[in-house]
Design a protein around this motif. Structure first.
Motif, PDB file in Angstrom:
ATOM      1  N   UNK A  58       0.818  -1.215   0.000  1.00 28.33           N
ATOM      2  CA  UNK A  58       0.000   0.000   0.000  1.00 28.33           C
ATOM      3  C   UNK A  58       0.849   1.260   0.000  1.00 28.33           C
ATOM      4  N   UNK A  59       1.974   1.213   0.690  1.00 21.46           N
ATOM      5  CA  UNK A  59       2.906   2.348   0.704  1.00 21.46           C
ATOM      6  C   UNK A  59       3.431   2.615  -0.705  1.00 21.46           C
ATOM      7  N   UNK A  60       3.771   1.549  -1.420  1.00 22.90           N
ATOM      8  CA  UNK A  60       4.250   1.710  -2.794  1.00 22.90           C
ATOM      9  C   UNK A  60       3.173   2.334  -3.669  1.00 22.90           C
ATOM     10  N   UNK A  61       1.937   1.865  -3.528  1.00 23.39           N
ATOM     11  CA  UNK A  61       0.826   2.403  -4.303  1.00 23.39           C
ATOM     12  C   UNK A  61       0.614   3.884  -3.982  1.00 23.39           C
ATOM     13  N   UNK A  62       0.620   4.204  -2.707  1.00 20.05           N
ATOM     14  CA  UNK A  62       0.422   5.588  -2.268  1.00 20.05           C
ATOM     15  C   UNK A  62       1.481   6.521  -2.874  1.00 20.05           C
ATOM     16  N   UNK A  63       2.746   6.140  -2.751  1.00 20.92           N
ATOM     17  CA  UNK A  63       3.818   7.005  -3.258  1.00 20.92           C
ATOM     18  C   UNK A  63       3.822   7.068  -4.781  1.00 20.92           C
ATOM     19  N   UNK A  64       3.451   5.967  -5.430  1.00 21.65           N
ATOM     20  CA  UNK A  64       3.363   5.991  -6.894  1.00 21.65           C
ATOM     21  C   UNK A  64       2.292   6.995  -7.329  1.00 21.65           C
ATOM     22  N   UNK A  65       1.157   7.004  -6.639  1.00 22.33           N
ATOM     23  CA  UNK A  65       0.092   7.963  -6.964  1.00 22.33           C
ATOM     24  C   UNK A  65       0.572   9.393  -6.764  1.00 22.33           C
ATOM     25  N   UNK A  66       1.301   9.640  -5.666  1.00 20.77           N
ATOM     26  CA  UNK A  66       1.820  10.992  -5.412  1.00 20.77           C
ATOM     27  C   UNK A  66       2.825  11.427  -6.474  1.00 20.77           C
ATOM     28  N   UNK A  67       3.518  10.464  -7.052  1.00 29.91           N
ATOM     29  CA  UNK A  67       4.521  10.775  -8.073  1.00 29.91           C
ATOM     30  C   UNK A  67       3.930  10.832  -9.476  1.00 29.91           C
ATOM     31  N   UNK A  68       2.595  10.712  -9.580  1.00 31.61           N
ATOM     32  CA  UNK A  68       1.941  10.818 -10.883  1.00 31.61           C
ATOM     33  C   UNK A  68       1.815   9.515 -11.645  1.00 31.61           C
ATOM     34  N   UNK A  69       2.026   8.408 -10.971  1.00 34.53           N
ATOM     35  CA  UNK A  69       1.938   7.097 -11.619  1.00 34.53           C
ATOM     36  C   UNK A  69       0.742   6.299 -11.114  1.00 34.53           C
TER      37      UNK A  69
END
Length: 126
Positions: A58-69
Motif C-alpha cells: 500500500x505504501x508503494x501504491x500511495x507514493x506511486x500515486x503521489x509521483x503521478x503514476x
C-alpha cells in the motif's frame, strides 16, 4: 506448465515482479526489489524476502500515486490477489528448478505489465 495452472514458484516470480514495479513507480525503499542480489535471494526464499514488501504494498501504491503514476500503479496493484500462490503462505524455500521458474515468472509478468500498462523496461528494471 499449463497456462491456466502456474506453479507456486512461477506465481511467486510474477508477484515479485508486481511488487518490484510498484516499488519503482513509488520510488520506495530505494527500489530494493530491483536489485539483482535481492531478486536471487527471493527466488530461493520467497517468504523471507517478499513478506515485508507484500505487507507494505500500500505504501508503494500511495507514493506511486503521489509521483503521478497512479493509473499504472493501480493496474499493477489490482493484479496482486491473482498472483498469490495456492498455498496459504509464500513458500519458505525453492529448489534450483523452482528458482528458475520464479525468475521466468518474474520476466513473464514484467512483459505483461509492459504490454498492458505501458511501463517500459527502464521503469520495470529488467
Amino acid at each position: 506448465m499449463p497456462e491456466d495452472q502456474p506453479t507456486d514458484a512461477h506465481l511467486c516470480g510474477q508477484l515479485y515482479a508486481a511488487l518490484e514495479v510498484l516499488q519503482r513507480l513509488g520510488d520506495v525503499g530505494s527500489r530494493a526489489l530491483g536489485r539483482e542480489a535481492l531478486r536471487l535471494r527471493a527466488s530461493k526464499r520467497p517468504r523471507t524476502e517478499m513478506t515485508v514488501p507484500l505487507h507494505t504494498v500500500g505504501k508503494s501504491l500511495y507514493w506511486a500515486r503521489l509521483r503521478g503514476h497512479g493509473v499504472a500503479a493501480g493496474a499493477v496493484f489490482r493484479t496482486i490477489p491473482d498472483l498469490m500462490p495456492a498455498a496459504r503462505d509464500l513458500p519458505g524455500s525453492l529448489t534450483t528448478g523452482q528458482q528458475e521458474e520464479f525468475l521466468r515468472g518474474r520476466l513473464d509478468r514484467l512483459e505483461t505489465i509492459e504490454k498492458s500498462v505501458g511501463i517500459g523496461a527502464a521503469v520495470a528494471g529488467t
